[in-house]
Design an enzyme around this catalytic site. Sequence first.
Site, short mmCIF file in Angstrom:
data_model
loop_
_atom_site.label_atom_id
_atom_site.label_comp_id
_atom_site.label_asym_id
_atom_site.label_seq_id
_atom_site.Cartn_x
_atom_site.Cartn_y
_atom_site.Cartn_z
N LYS A 199 0.99 -1.17 -0.01
CA LYS A 199 0.42 -0.29 -0.03
C LYS A 199 1.08 1.01 0.02
CE LYS A 199 -4.14 -2.30 2.48
NZ LYS A 199 -5.37 -1.23 2.85
N ASP B 145 -10.28 3.20 2.86
CA ASP B 145 -10.80 2.07 3.10
C ASP B 145 -11.36 3.16 4.43
OD1 ASP B 145 -9.59 0.36 2.24
OD2 ASP B 145 -6.98 1.02 3.35
#
Length: 276
Positions: free
Chosen positions: A69, A105
């Site tokens: 990420k 997210d």
Amino acid sequence: MADTEIKAGVIGHPIAHSKSPIIHTHWMTQHDIFGRYDAIDVAPEELTQSLERLIEQGYVGLNVTLPHKEAVYALCDDLDDAAKAIGAVNMLTIRNGRIHGYNTDAFGFIENLKAHPVPLHKDRPAVVLGAGGAARAVVYALKKEGFENIILINRTIEKAEALAEFFGLKNGVVPWDDRMSALVGAGLLVNTTALGMRGKDALDLSLDALLVDAPVYDIVYVPLMTELLKQAQARGNPVVTGIGMLLHQARPAFAAWFSTPLPNVDAALEQKVLGV
Ligand code: ATR
């Protein structure tokens, strides 16, 4: 249905455990999309090369999971505000060879909260346990949603302090040992640590000091009803399970790659992903 197969997938290492293929395949069927969603194992040292190869192969987008990420963040040509604030990319689109990085997210976290019939006490402190990558997304989402008053509690207090400073949190941080008393007057409690996950240590936290109208949200979803949520439910607090965060974070990705409206999270999808 279009005649060219639209290709998307998820990169990670390891990747076999990923639930994302189940989610996107479910929506492809619902939306009658001629596409595929592959789970692609990419070792950290192969990241740049693998991305180049996937771009050449015509992938329109990818989800990005551990441990990539942050590394993918550095490889993007541009980033959305959430990715910039969170410092990590969990989704990218590829257009004309350019990589656009996003972080969904925070969207997933807040949409899951709003999908539950729980009160949002924005005038009271929101207490967040943890100060890792997940906590960054949660704090960003809470601030954006109008929770002005956020308290961070983390074992390593320096990490909580750094996060509080980054997001300009007025109430700052509380030492891990004082976590029970920090619940007094809180309007929301969120666990962003892995504590309570199957195979991990238990989360040692009594909710005695928490008002019963405060929702308790655990982003851990294996098991779905964590000990924290069971304790909350037993004393009458509204609970928010973590599986919805996973499902909701996938929606903007699907819509972007396959040119559809945001797909819906339904009970059938949740059950497929939970394997029940
Ligand atoms: P993620 O990206 O999923 O948030 P992470 O960055 O590794 O993962 O963060 C894990 C969080 O769980 C951290 O807040 C961590 O606390 P530290 O910052 O002190 O490491 C917390 N955590 C993990 N194990 C813990 C434990 N046994 N007790 C308390 N907190 C723990």
